[in-house]
Design an enzyme around this catalytic site. Structure first.
Site, PDB file in Angstrom:
ATOM      1  N   ASP A 125       1.230  -1.300   0.271  1.00  0.00           N
ATOM      2  CA  ASP A 125       0.117   0.324  -0.123  1.00  0.00           C
ATOM      3  C   ASP A 125       0.886   1.019  -0.109  1.00  0.00           C
ATOM      4  O   ASP A 125       1.794   1.653   0.544  1.00  0.00           O
ATOM      5  CB  ASP A 125      -1.038  -0.045   1.311  1.00  0.00           C
ATOM      6  CG  ASP A 125      -2.631   1.198   1.054  1.00  0.00           C
ATOM      7  OD1 ASP A 125      -2.833   0.456   0.841  1.00  0.00           O
ATOM      8  OD2 ASP A 125      -2.011   1.849   1.083  1.00  0.00           O
TER       9      ASP A 125
ATOM     10  N   ASN B 295     -12.844  -2.931   2.425  1.00  0.00           N
ATOM     11  CA  ASN B 295     -13.812  -1.971   2.701  1.00  0.00           C
ATOM     12  C   ASN B 295     -14.592  -1.540   1.388  1.00  0.00           C
ATOM     13  O   ASN B 295     -14.586  -1.776   0.681  1.00  0.00           O
ATOM     14  CB  ASN B 295     -12.805  -0.017   3.384  1.00  0.00           C
ATOM     15  CG  ASN B 295     -11.980  -0.390   3.973  1.00  0.00           C
ATOM     16  OD1 ASN B 295     -12.535  -0.809   5.093  1.00  0.00           O
ATOM     17  ND2 ASN B 295     -10.828   0.467   3.935  1.00  0.00           N
TER      18      ASN B 295
ATOM     19  N   GLN C 164     -14.753   2.563   1.097  1.00  0.00           N
ATOM     20  CA  GLN C 164     -14.111   2.183   0.296  1.00  0.00           C
ATOM     21  C   GLN C 164     -13.243   3.483  -0.634  1.00  0.00           C
ATOM     22  O   GLN C 164     -14.413   4.775  -1.350  1.00  0.00           O
ATOM     23  CB  GLN C 164     -14.912   1.750  -0.927  1.00  0.00           C
ATOM     24  CG  GLN C 164     -14.078   0.867  -1.681  1.00  0.00           C
ATOM     25  CD  GLN C 164     -14.907  -0.424  -2.826  1.00  0.00           C
ATOM     26  OE1 GLN C 164     -15.989  -0.493  -2.112  1.00  0.00           O
ATOM     27  NE2 GLN C 164     -13.871  -0.816  -4.045  1.00  0.00           N
TER      28      GLN C 164
ATOM     29  N   HIS D 195     -10.186  -5.310  -3.259  1.00  0.00           N
ATOM     30  CA  HIS D 195      -8.568  -6.102  -2.704  1.00  0.00           C
ATOM     31  C   HIS D 195      -9.161  -5.938  -1.528  1.00  0.00           C
ATOM     32  O   HIS D 195     -10.165  -5.276  -0.952  1.00  0.00           O
ATOM     33  CB  HIS D 195      -8.033  -3.965  -2.808  1.00  0.00           C
ATOM     34  CG  HIS D 195      -8.661  -2.775  -2.189  1.00  0.00           C
ATOM     35  ND1 HIS D 195      -9.818  -2.035  -2.983  1.00  0.00           N
ATOM     36  CD2 HIS D 195      -8.843  -2.410  -1.154  1.00  0.00           C
ATOM     37  CE1 HIS D 195      -9.869  -0.768  -2.246  1.00  0.00           C
ATOM     38  NE2 HIS D 195      -9.534  -0.663  -1.150  1.00  0.00           N
TER      39      HIS D 195
ATOM     40  N   HIS E 279      -7.275  -5.450   2.100  1.00  0.00           N
ATOM     41  CA  HIS E 279      -5.830  -5.296   2.701  1.00  0.00           C
ATOM     42  C   HIS E 279      -5.036  -6.181   4.308  1.00  0.00           C
ATOM     43  O   HIS E 279      -5.916  -6.242   4.713  1.00  0.00           O
ATOM     44  CB  HIS E 279      -6.406  -4.005   3.939  1.00  0.00           C
ATOM     45  CG  HIS E 279      -6.631  -2.357   3.211  1.00  0.00           C
ATOM     46  ND1 HIS E 279      -5.915  -1.781   2.826  1.00  0.00           N
ATOM     47  CD2 HIS E 279      -7.621  -2.681   2.630  1.00  0.00           C
ATOM     48  CE1 HIS E 279      -7.165  -0.728   2.227  1.00  0.00           C
ATOM     49  NE2 HIS E 279      -8.098  -1.177   2.282  1.00  0.00           N
TER      50      HIS E 279
HETATM   51  P1  5GP Z   1      -9.593   1.964   0.320  1.00  0.00           P
HETATM   52  O1  5GP Z   1     -10.215   2.441   0.816  1.00  0.00           O
HETATM   53  O2  5GP Z   1     -10.266   1.519  -0.610  1.00  0.00           O
HETATM   54  O3  5GP Z   1     -10.076   0.473   0.821  1.00  0.00           O
HETATM   55  O4  5GP Z   1      -8.035   1.859  -0.128  1.00  0.00           O
HETATM   56  C1  5GP Z   1      -7.297   2.183  -0.670  1.00  0.00           C
HETATM   57  C2  5GP Z   1      -6.029   1.768  -0.299  1.00  0.00           C
HETATM   58  O5  5GP Z   1      -4.753   2.402  -2.015  1.00  0.00           O
HETATM   59  C3  5GP Z   1      -5.505   2.635   0.382  1.00  0.00           C
HETATM   60  O6  5GP Z   1      -5.015   2.723   1.338  1.00  0.00           O
HETATM   61  C4  5GP Z   1      -4.710   3.713  -1.066  1.00  0.00           C
HETATM   62  O7  5GP Z   1      -3.287   3.880   0.233  1.00  0.00           O
HETATM   63  C5  5GP Z   1      -3.947   2.570  -1.257  1.00  0.00           C
HETATM   64  N1  5GP Z   1      -3.697   3.083  -2.799  1.00  0.00           N
HETATM   65  C6  5GP Z   1      -4.404   4.165  -3.103  1.00  0.00           C
HETATM   66  N2  5GP Z   1      -3.823   4.542  -4.597  1.00  0.00           N
HETATM   67  C7  5GP Z   1      -2.482   3.190  -4.821  1.00  0.00           C
HETATM   68  C8  5GP Z   1      -1.510   3.293  -6.076  1.00  0.00           C
HETATM   69  O8  5GP Z   1      -1.894   4.476  -6.193  1.00  0.00           O
HETATM   70  N3  5GP Z   1      -1.187   2.425  -4.819  1.00  0.00           N
HETATM   71  C9  5GP Z   1      -0.594   2.201  -4.225  1.00  0.00           C
HETATM   72  N4  5GP Z   1       0.814   1.098  -4.047  1.00  0.00           N
HETATM   73  N5  5GP Z   1      -1.673   1.798  -3.485  1.00  0.00           N
HETATM   74  C10 5GP Z   1      -2.670   3.727  -3.516  1.00  0.00           C
END
Ligand code: 5GP
Ligand code: ZN
Length: 113
Positions: free
Chosen positions: A30, A86, A93, A99, A101
């Site tokens: 991440d 999420n 999300q 995805h 985590h």
């Molecule tokens: P969500 O909030 O959708 O469950 O999690 C999305 C996750 O993707 C976040 O923890 C954020 O830091 C990660 N993320 C967003 N954009 C990128 C990216 O371009 N590269 C990587 N490696 N992680 C990302």
């Protein structure tokens, strides 16, 4: 899906620190880690969220879940870990590509925020 950032990561159109990949899933660090180990496990197939899973995805998602313990072992999370999804607005999300985590190397708290 061409505009999806995680599809781009899976296609290597944008760089990421990939820790595991096979024909069905990709695992990468991440960008904003919330624990000493924080990776994202995604299916290569674009599925927007848990809410968009179809019966035909059962084998793919089952496979992904069975791989979690191997990924955790590879990352030396022998003391345990947390697996988080999420979903949607209330689930916070932010990236609309399914995805999970995988967080570890610190003691988690409960309930989550
Ligand atoms: P969500 O909030 O959708 O469950 O999690 C999305 C996750 O993707 C976040 O923890 C954020 O830091 C990660 N993320 C967003 N954009 C990128 C990216 O371009 N590269 C990587 N490696 N992680 C990302
Ligand atoms: Zn996608």
């Amino acid at each position: 899906m061409t505009e999806c950032i995680f599809c781009k990561i899976a296609n290597k159109d944008i760089p990421s620190k990939i820790v595991y990949e096979d024909d069905r899933i990709v695992v990468f660090h991440d960008l904003q880690p919330q624990a000493p180990v924080h990776v994202l496990i995604i299916p290569k197939k674009h599925i927007s969220s848990m809410d968009d899973l179809q019966v035909e995805d059962t084998e793919l998602i089952g496979y992904l879940m069975v791989k979690v313990k191997d990924i955790a072992a590879e990352l030396e999370l022998e003391n345990g870990y947390r697996l988080v999804n999420n979903c949607g607005e209330d689930g916070l999300q932010t990236v609309k590509h399914l995805h999970f985590h995988l967080l570890g190397k610190r003691k988690m708290t409960w309930p989550p925020g």
